[in-house]
Design a protein around this motif. Structure first.
Motif, PDB file in Angstrom:
ATOM      1  N   PHE A   1      14.618  13.063  61.961  1.00 30.07           N
ATOM      2  CA  PHE A   1      15.231  14.360  62.826  1.00 30.07           C
ATOM      3  C   PHE A   1      16.675  14.463  62.949  1.00 30.07           C
ATOM      4  O   PHE A   1      17.096  14.684  64.009  1.00 30.07           O
ATOM      5  N   ASN A   2      17.300  13.729  62.004  1.00 27.18           N
ATOM      6  CA  ASN A   2      18.770  13.614  61.878  1.00 27.18           C
ATOM      7  C   ASN A   2      19.400  12.890  63.000  1.00 27.18           C
ATOM      8  O   ASN A   2      20.507  12.907  63.461  1.00 27.18           O
ATOM      9  N   GLY A   3      18.590  11.888  63.535  1.00 30.32           N
ATOM     10  CA  GLY A   3      19.052  10.919  64.511  1.00 30.32           C
ATOM     11  C   GLY A   3      19.720   9.791  63.696  1.00 30.32           C
ATOM     12  O   GLY A   3      19.293   9.396  62.674  1.00 30.32           O
ATOM     13  N   THR A   4      20.702   9.040  64.347  1.00 33.47           N
ATOM     14  CA  THR A   4      21.415   8.041  63.574  1.00 33.47           C
ATOM     15  C   THR A   4      20.847   6.646  63.896  1.00 33.47           C
ATOM     16  O   THR A   4      21.053   5.568  63.288  1.00 33.47           O
ATOM     17  N   ASP A   5      20.528   6.518  65.124  1.00 37.99           N
ATOM     18  CA  ASP A   5      19.913   5.247  65.818  1.00 37.99           C
ATOM     19  C   ASP A   5      18.720   5.064  65.552  1.00 37.99           C
ATOM     20  O   ASP A   5      17.736   5.672  66.069  1.00 37.99           O
ATOM     21  N   PRO A   6      18.273   4.061  64.971  1.00 42.48           N
ATOM     22  CA  PRO A   6      16.799   3.641  64.688  1.00 42.48           C
ATOM     23  C   PRO A   6      15.943   3.259  65.874  1.00 42.48           C
ATOM     24  O   PRO A   6      14.583   3.307  65.916  1.00 42.48           O
ATOM     25  N   ALA A   7      16.591   2.936  66.854  1.00 40.83           N
ATOM     26  CA  ALA A   7      15.786   2.854  68.247  1.00 40.83           C
ATOM     27  C   ALA A   7      15.274   4.015  68.997  1.00 40.83           C
ATOM     28  O   ALA A   7      14.363   3.873  69.705  1.00 40.83           O
ATOM     29  N   TYR A   8      15.781   5.054  68.568  1.00 37.57           N
ATOM     30  CA  TYR A   8      15.343   6.160  69.251  1.00 37.57           C
ATOM     31  C   TYR A   8      14.283   7.094  68.439  1.00 37.57           C
ATOM     32  O   TYR A   8      14.226   7.091  67.188  1.00 37.57           O
ATOM     33  N   PHE A   9      13.235   7.290  69.214  1.00 34.24           N
ATOM     34  CA  PHE A   9      12.159   7.901  68.677  1.00 34.24           C
ATOM     35  C   PHE A   9      11.837   9.341  69.554  1.00 34.24           C
ATOM     36  O   PHE A   9      12.427   9.595  70.535  1.00 34.24           O
ATOM     37  N   ARG A  10      10.992  10.262  68.797  1.00 35.85           N
ATOM     38  CA  ARG A  10      11.109  11.503  69.214  1.00 35.85           C
ATOM     39  C   ARG A  10       9.773  11.824  70.018  1.00 35.85           C
ATOM     40  O   ARG A  10       8.666  11.756  69.121  1.00 35.85           O
ATOM     41  N   ILE A  11       9.701  11.929  71.122  1.00 39.91           N
ATOM     42  CA  ILE A  11       8.494  12.421  71.689  1.00 39.91           C
ATOM     43  C   ILE A  11       8.168  13.732  72.381  1.00 39.91           C
ATOM     44  O   ILE A  11       9.051  14.185  72.871  1.00 39.91           O
ATOM     45  N   VAL A  12       7.313  14.267  71.395  1.00 45.10           N
ATOM     46  CA  VAL A  12       6.752  15.760  71.712  1.00 45.10           C
ATOM     47  C   VAL A  12       5.765  15.757  72.770  1.00 45.10           C
ATOM     48  O   VAL A  12       4.908  15.198  72.941  1.00 45.10           O
ATOM     49  N   TYR A  13       6.326  16.665  73.790  1.00 40.47           N
ATOM     50  CA  TYR A  13       5.491  16.833  74.899  1.00 40.47           C
ATOM     51  C   TYR A  13       5.106  18.360  74.766  1.00 40.47           C
ATOM     52  O   TYR A  13       4.256  18.830  76.016  1.00 40.47           O
ATOM     53  N   SER A  14       5.054  18.860  74.006  1.00 41.67           N
ATOM     54  CA  SER A  14       4.548  20.287  74.069  1.00 41.67           C
ATOM     55  C   SER A  14       2.963  20.484  73.493  1.00 41.67           C
ATOM     56  O   SER A  14       2.624  21.100  72.752  1.00 41.67           O
ATOM     57  N   ILE A  15       2.285  19.697  74.072  1.00 48.77           N
ATOM     58  CA  ILE A  15       0.719  19.478  73.922  1.00 48.77           C
ATOM     59  C   ILE A  15       0.006  19.700  74.951  1.00 48.77           C
ATOM     60  O   ILE A  15       0.521  19.666  76.051  1.00 48.77           O
ATOM     61  N   PRO A  16      -1.496  19.722  74.801  1.00 48.02           N
ATOM     62  CA  PRO A  16      -2.076  19.831  76.011  1.00 48.02           C
ATOM     63  C   PRO A  16      -2.139  18.683  77.045  1.00 48.02           C
ATOM     64  O   PRO A  16      -1.844  17.402  76.416  1.00 48.02           O
ATOM     65  N   GLU A  17      -2.085  18.853  78.372  1.00 56.40           N
ATOM     66  CA  GLU A  17      -1.747  17.794  79.233  1.00 56.40           C
ATOM     67  C   GLU A  17      -2.634  16.654  79.262  1.00 56.40           C
ATOM     68  O   GLU A  17      -2.185  15.374  79.105  1.00 56.40           O
ATOM     69  N   ASP A  18      -3.845  16.900  78.989  1.00 54.72           N
ATOM     70  CA  ASP A  18      -4.596  15.830  78.703  1.00 54.72           C
ATOM     71  C   ASP A  18      -4.437  14.829  77.652  1.00 54.72           C
ATOM     72  O   ASP A  18      -4.599  13.702  77.738  1.00 54.72           O
ATOM     73  N   TYR A  19      -4.089  15.399  76.515  1.00 61.05           N
ATOM     74  CA  TYR A  19      -3.731  14.677  75.296  1.00 61.05           C
ATOM     75  C   TYR A  19      -2.452  13.908  75.560  1.00 61.05           C
ATOM     76  O   TYR A  19      -2.275  12.793  75.332  1.00 61.05           O
ATOM     77  N   LEU A  20      -1.510  14.414  76.321  1.00 59.75           N
ATOM     78  CA  LEU A  20      -0.347  13.878  76.549  1.00 59.75           C
ATOM     79  C   LEU A  20      -0.227  12.606  77.544  1.00 59.75           C
ATOM     80  O   LEU A  20       0.170  11.644  77.306  1.00 59.75           O
ATOM     81  N   VAL A  21      -1.173  12.695  78.532  1.00 59.06           N
ATOM     82  CA  VAL A  21      -1.642  11.724  79.570  1.00 59.06           C
ATOM     83  C   VAL A  21      -2.252  10.563  78.793  1.00 59.06           C
ATOM     84  O   VAL A  21      -1.807   9.251  78.905  1.00 59.06           O
ATOM     85  N   GLU A  22      -3.183  10.900  77.955  1.00 59.57           N
ATOM     86  CA  GLU A  22      -3.619   9.878  77.001  1.00 59.57           C
ATOM     87  C   GLU A  22      -2.607   9.059  76.252  1.00 59.57           C
ATOM     88  O   GLU A  22      -2.766   7.675  76.018  1.00 59.57           O
ATOM     89  N   ALA A  23      -2.048   9.677  75.683  1.00 60.67           N
ATOM     90  CA  ALA A  23      -0.927   9.246  74.536  1.00 60.67           C
ATOM     91  C   ALA A  23      -0.030   8.172  75.324  1.00 60.67           C
ATOM     92  O   ALA A  23       0.449   7.096  74.802  1.00 60.67           O
ATOM     93  N   LEU A  24       0.470   8.714  76.629  1.00 54.41           N
ATOM     94  CA  LEU A  24       1.312   7.761  77.441  1.00 54.41           C
ATOM     95  C   LEU A  24       0.453   6.411  77.839  1.00 54.41           C
ATOM     96  O   LEU A  24       1.363   5.570  78.029  1.00 54.41           O
ATOM     97  N   VAL A  25      -0.608   6.556  78.058  1.00 51.27           N
ATOM     98  CA  VAL A  25      -1.509   5.392  78.619  1.00 51.27           C
ATOM     99  C   VAL A  25      -1.391   4.555  77.547  1.00 51.27           C
ATOM    100  O   VAL A  25      -1.200   3.363  77.525  1.00 51.27           O
ATOM    101  N   ARG A  26      -1.724   5.006  76.323  1.00 49.65           N
ATOM    102  CA  ARG A  26      -1.541   4.204  74.877  1.00 49.65           C
ATOM    103  C   ARG A  26      -0.156   3.669  74.912  1.00 49.65           C
ATOM    104  O   ARG A  26      -0.142   2.571  74.427  1.00 49.65           O
ATOM    105  N   LEU A  27       0.825   4.414  74.931  1.00 54.88           N
ATOM    106  CA  LEU A  27       2.267   4.083  74.747  1.00 54.88           C
ATOM    107  C   LEU A  27       2.665   2.833  75.788  1.00 54.88           C
ATOM    108  O   LEU A  27       3.119   1.965  75.469  1.00 54.88           O
TER     109      LEU A  27
END
Length: 172
Positions: free
Chosen positions: A136-162
């Motif tokens: 997504f046009n980033g130059t630093d490989p250490a940066y990752f893009r976290i999309v949070y415009s998803i249903p809250e229960d999906y987000l919470v589960e993804a963050l537990v896994r993360l």
């Protein structure tokens, strides 16, 4: 000259529906858009009709956008709180659907594109989809893009896994 471009894809979850308004007597403005202006005029008639009706209901539009902002701010807060607890830095989002987080702590050495790709696929194996910002046009490989415009229960589960993933990588 007033040039306004709006993507209904982001504001109204209508992916691919782009609209534009150009109001100018200045021919240079029109020429500046050139043949690319067609990109905004290829909206099918049925979509134009539905969009027109939807946007005429000002009360609904204002309520929808207000609720969307509230949810996005809440979801961004949930993500930032999780990242803070993991000591991962990030670029604070300002009116977007995602944030860029610095995953340097999970790299084994100096962040590289190759290891970023490995980390991405390791997250995929754990049911987490967080791509590297390089896509997504980033130059630093250490940066990752976290999309949070998803249903809250999906987000919470993804963050537990993360959280589990990051803690596992940090101890290796």
């Amino acid at each position: 000259a007033v040039v306004s471009t709006q993507s209904t894809g982001k504001d109204f979850a209508m992916s691919g529906s782009r609209c534009a308004v150009i109001h100018s007597k200045n021919k240079d403005v029109h020429r500046a858009f050139g043949k690319d202006i067609g990109f905004y005029h290829n909206v099918p008639g049925m979509v134009q009709m539905k969009l027109c009706r939807m946007l005429q209901d000002r009360e609904w539009v204002e309520g929808y956008l207000r609720e969307s902002r509230v949810r996005l701010e809440r979801h961004a807060g949930i993500v930032m709180s999780t990242l803070d607890s993991l000591n991962l830095s990030y670029l604070k989002p300002t009116g977007t659907l995602y944030l860029r987080a610095d995953f340097s702590l999970v790299f084994t050495d100096t962040p590289s594109a190759e290891e970023a790709e490995e980390i991405f696929y390791q997250m995929i194996d754990r049911g987490i989809y967080i791509p590297s910002s390089r896509g997504f046009n980033g130059t630093d490989p250490a940066y990752f893009r976290i999309v949070y415009s998803i249903p809250e229960d999906y987000l919470v589960e993804a963050l537990v896994r993360l959280r589990d993933f990051v803690l596992e990588r940090k101890t290796d």
